[in-house]
Scaffold this motif. Sequence first.
Motif, PDB file in Angstrom:
ATOM      1  N   PHE A  16     -26.295  -6.101  33.308  1.00 52.89           N
ATOM      2  CA  PHE A  16     -26.698  -5.591  33.706  1.00 52.89           C
ATOM      3  C   PHE A  16     -24.710  -6.055  34.755  1.00 52.89           C
ATOM      4  CE2 PHE A  16     -27.332  -6.791  38.692  1.00 52.89           C
ATOM      5  CZ  PHE A  16     -27.747  -5.545  39.069  1.00 52.89           C
ATOM      6  N   GLN A  17     -24.579  -7.618  34.007  1.00 50.96           N
ATOM      7  CA  GLN A  17     -23.646  -8.145  34.501  1.00 50.96           C
ATOM      8  C   GLN A  17     -22.123  -8.155  34.427  1.00 50.96           C
ATOM      9  OE1 GLN A  17     -26.521 -10.044  33.348  1.00 50.96           O
ATOM     10  NE2 GLN A  17     -26.857 -11.358  35.146  1.00 50.96           N
ATOM     11  N   CYS A  18     -22.412  -6.733  33.512  1.00 51.52           N
ATOM     12  CA  CYS A  18     -20.814  -6.539  32.831  1.00 51.52           C
ATOM     13  C   CYS A  18     -21.162  -5.081  33.386  1.00 51.52           C
ATOM     14  CB  CYS A  18     -21.100  -6.720  30.719  1.00 51.52           C
ATOM     15  SG  CYS A  18     -20.602  -7.605  30.795  1.00 51.52           S
ATOM     16  N   SER A  19     -22.224  -5.230  33.899  1.00 56.30           N
ATOM     17  CA  SER A  19     -22.127  -2.925  34.527  1.00 56.30           C
ATOM     18  C   SER A  19     -21.600  -3.616  35.888  1.00 56.30           C
ATOM     19  CB  SER A  19     -23.651  -2.539  34.479  1.00 56.30           C
ATOM     20  OG  SER A  19     -23.818  -1.628  35.134  1.00 56.30           O
ATOM     21  N   LYS A  20     -22.702  -4.107  36.475  1.00 52.67           N
ATOM     22  CA  LYS A  20     -22.385  -5.125  37.434  1.00 52.67           C
ATOM     23  C   LYS A  20     -21.067  -5.633  38.298  1.00 52.67           C
ATOM     24  CE  LYS A  20     -23.789  -7.506  41.867  1.00 52.67           C
ATOM     25  NZ  LYS A  20     -24.891  -8.680  42.222  1.00 52.67           N
ATOM     26  N   ARG A  27     -22.275  -6.143  24.462  1.00 53.34           N
ATOM     27  CA  ARG A  27     -24.237  -6.570  23.583  1.00 53.34           C
ATOM     28  C   ARG A  27     -24.774  -7.129  23.286  1.00 53.34           C
ATOM     29  NH1 ARG A  27     -22.500  -1.053  23.637  1.00 53.34           N
ATOM     30  NH2 ARG A  27     -22.403  -0.297  20.857  1.00 53.34           N
ATOM     31  N   GLY A  28     -23.883  -8.703  23.611  1.00 55.96           N
ATOM     32  CA  GLY A  28     -24.115  -9.915  22.688  1.00 55.96           C
ATOM     33  C   GLY A  28     -25.462  -9.783  22.561  1.00 55.96           C
ATOM     34  N   GLU A  29     -25.914 -11.140  21.987  1.00 52.80           N
ATOM     35  CA  GLU A  29     -27.639 -11.207  21.596  1.00 52.80           C
ATOM     36  C   GLU A  29     -27.129 -12.395  21.491  1.00 52.80           C
ATOM     37  OE1 GLU A  29     -30.165 -10.249  23.334  1.00 52.80           O
ATOM     38  OE2 GLU A  29     -29.799  -8.188  23.649  1.00 52.80           O
ATOM     39  N   PRO A  30     -27.875 -13.303  22.312  1.00 54.63           N
ATOM     40  CA  PRO A  30     -29.474 -13.076  23.588  1.00 54.63           C
ATOM     41  C   PRO A  30     -28.328 -13.084  24.719  1.00 54.63           C
ATOM     42  CG  PRO A  30     -29.728 -15.727  22.920  1.00 54.63           C
ATOM     43  CD  PRO A  30     -28.269 -15.248  21.733  1.00 54.63           C
ATOM     44  N   THR A  31     -26.921 -13.662  24.646  1.00 55.50           N
ATOM     45  CA  THR A  31     -25.866 -13.919  25.851  1.00 55.50           C
ATOM     46  C   THR A  31     -24.313 -13.142  25.228  1.00 55.50           C
ATOM     47  OG1 THR A  31     -26.784 -15.802  27.372  1.00 55.50           O
ATOM     48  CG2 THR A  31     -24.794 -14.867  27.859  1.00 55.50           C
ATOM     49  N   CYS A  32     -24.096 -12.534  26.036  1.00 51.00           N
ATOM     50  CA  CYS A  32     -22.816 -10.957  25.755  1.00 51.00           C
ATOM     51  C   CYS A  32     -21.918 -12.404  26.103  1.00 51.00           C
ATOM     52  CB  CYS A  32     -22.264 -10.357  26.310  1.00 51.00           C
ATOM     53  SG  CYS A  32     -22.152 -10.203  28.072  1.00 51.00           S
ATOM     54  N   PHE A  33     -20.493 -12.050  24.995  1.00 50.18           N
ATOM     55  CA  PHE A  33     -19.412 -12.979  25.072  1.00 50.18           C
ATOM     56  C   PHE A  33     -18.672 -12.576  26.263  1.00 50.18           C
ATOM     57  CE2 PHE A  33     -15.386 -13.193  24.207  1.00 50.18           C
ATOM     58  CZ  PHE A  33     -15.100 -14.346  23.752  1.00 50.18           C
ATOM     59  N   LYS A  34     -18.568 -12.238  27.130  1.00 46.71           N
ATOM     60  CA  LYS A  34     -18.219 -11.571  28.200  1.00 46.71           C
ATOM     61  C   LYS A  34     -18.661 -12.474  28.937  1.00 46.71           C
ATOM     62  CE  LYS A  34     -16.189  -7.573  27.273  1.00 46.71           C
ATOM     63  NZ  LYS A  34     -14.969  -6.613  27.823  1.00 46.71           N
ATOM     64  N   CYS A  35     -19.984 -12.649  29.137  1.00 48.78           N
ATOM     65  CA  CYS A  35     -20.504 -13.189  30.470  1.00 48.78           C
ATOM     66  C   CYS A  35     -20.197 -14.839  29.698  1.00 48.78           C
ATOM     67  CB  CYS A  35     -21.845 -13.186  30.689  1.00 48.78           C
ATOM     68  SG  CYS A  35     -22.453 -11.686  31.490  1.00 48.78           S
ATOM     69  N   GLN A  36     -20.810 -15.047  28.451  1.00 55.20           N
ATOM     70  CA  GLN A  36     -20.590 -16.289  28.261  1.00 55.20           C
ATOM     71  C   GLN A  36     -18.819 -17.482  28.301  1.00 55.20           C
ATOM     72  OE1 GLN A  36     -20.893 -16.704  24.069  1.00 55.20           O
ATOM     73  NE2 GLN A  36     -21.776 -18.630  23.680  1.00 55.20           N
ATOM     74  N   LYS A  37     -18.334 -16.374  28.344  1.00 51.53           N
ATOM     75  CA  LYS A  37     -16.685 -16.538  28.709  1.00 51.53           C
ATOM     76  C   LYS A  37     -16.500 -17.070  30.288  1.00 51.53           C
ATOM     77  CE  LYS A  37     -12.136 -14.892  28.126  1.00 51.53           C
ATOM     78  NZ  LYS A  37     -10.835 -13.744  27.264  1.00 51.53           N
ATOM     79  N   LYS A  38     -17.093 -16.238  30.769  1.00 46.76           N
ATOM     80  CA  LYS A  38     -17.134 -16.346  32.809  1.00 46.76           C
ATOM     81  C   LYS A  38     -18.213 -17.115  32.740  1.00 46.76           C
ATOM     82  CE  LYS A  38     -15.771 -14.402  36.311  1.00 46.76           C
ATOM     83  NZ  LYS A  38     -14.262 -14.158  36.579  1.00 46.76           N
TER      84      LYS A  38
END
Length: 472
Positions: A16-20, A27-38
């Motif tokens: 949802f965060q990347c979509s927003k 689509r990484g599991e359990p946390t995508c790389f882009k959210c992790q980097k952010k």
Amino acid sequence: MVATDSGSNSQSRGCFQCSKRRIVCDRGEPTCFKCQKKGIECSGSGRFRFSPGLATRGRLKGCTIPIPDVDPQSVYQEASNTPRPIRWKDDRIRVNKKQKPRNSGKEPNRNGLAVEGGSVIRGTDHAQSMSAGSRDIVSGSAQVVVSHALYNDDQPSVMEMAVGQWIAPVDHRTRESFDYFARYVAPVMVVLDISNGYRDIILPMAFEDSLLQQAVAVVAAQHLGSRHPSCRAATESSRSAIISRLRRDSLLGSPDLVFNSSTWATLIVLLVGETVTGSSEYSHLLRTLLTLAQNMKSVGNTELRDFLTKQTDMFAFLGQPLLNENLGAERLRNPVDPSVWMASRVNADSHHHRTLSLVKQVFSKGAQIYLQRATTNQSSWLVLEELRQLLCQMSPTEPGAHGFVWSCFIAAADSVDPEHRAFFSEYLKGVYSRTKFDNIPKALDALPAIWDLQGSAKWTENLPRLSPILIM
């Protein structure tokens, strides 16, 4: 929790965060790389998003959703038993674009919750339901509620189902710890994983009890720490904090803070952690557990009391012989049937009965070997050979073989024949390859020192000094 989509396309859209943020999710599991980097919390690719506590859309925009302050039991009692009329998509009456949809009769109450037909709905769910054709699916214990935002009050109901009791939400890390505990720790703590009180009783109880919740998370991290040593320092700190809180409650003088089902369950879970790590400090927790169990007056839930009592008896039977020779001999003189440690009314098939029969015979042989050494200081070669033949009937990696660990260690410690020593040691290694409980390799490390005492002293008398770990 609100599902933003349904069907097969939801996973392909990522979190949802990347979509927003209008970027493509990896689509990484359990946390995508882009959210992790952010450095932000990722909802995962399941397209589930969790409310921050405020309604962001609809007529309730800006209203607080006091979920942490709402008692689940009181909300459950407020819910009406009258079923709400629902309409499926194919039966919905089409609304003219120029015509405004009818008011569904929902009004916000004092707590910022929307009430519809006597049932309580959270503000974000209400805001989402304002869009045409939206559905909320809430799964409970064998109960499902499907609701439509738009329906005609004059139409008859299609389905009649009651709203089930809900439990307070937890953060994603706690959910991951609970899942790990249920998958890798709970199955090893019962003889047969066909009715597991750790999974069916302890985990639901931990949702409502913060101390027990921390204990479950600590034990899960302890098991994971055997493969990731970097986690051990933080895990040990959390374990010490739980024990300090238990000690502080005991010093306050109020019996209700100590003699309750929460403390009882927490001590049992902490002892599970002692078997996972092979800690030498288990003796203090075991004595505390036995003292508390002897002074417990009543537990309202009969099923909970039955489970906690059986687990306490299991820890006493397997732990006391490792603490003190006299206590061990007194405990082992009474015949034991490991099936009594299982949950009541368990439906076992022929294969399960075979496993239970083997476990019972193996425990009997292990107790016989210990008593022979403690009372006469003589070897039990014939009994050791009978035990070896019993263990040959089941592979150490087969489900249920972890129930042989205690007897296998007793036999290995008493063995004089090199073939027996090698067999029982290898069997323990085989069980460890499946359970990953560190008490097994630590027990194997203690065997050479025990064998060196043979002929000069009883190993049963020196066991607390040579192997101060909980082996089970």
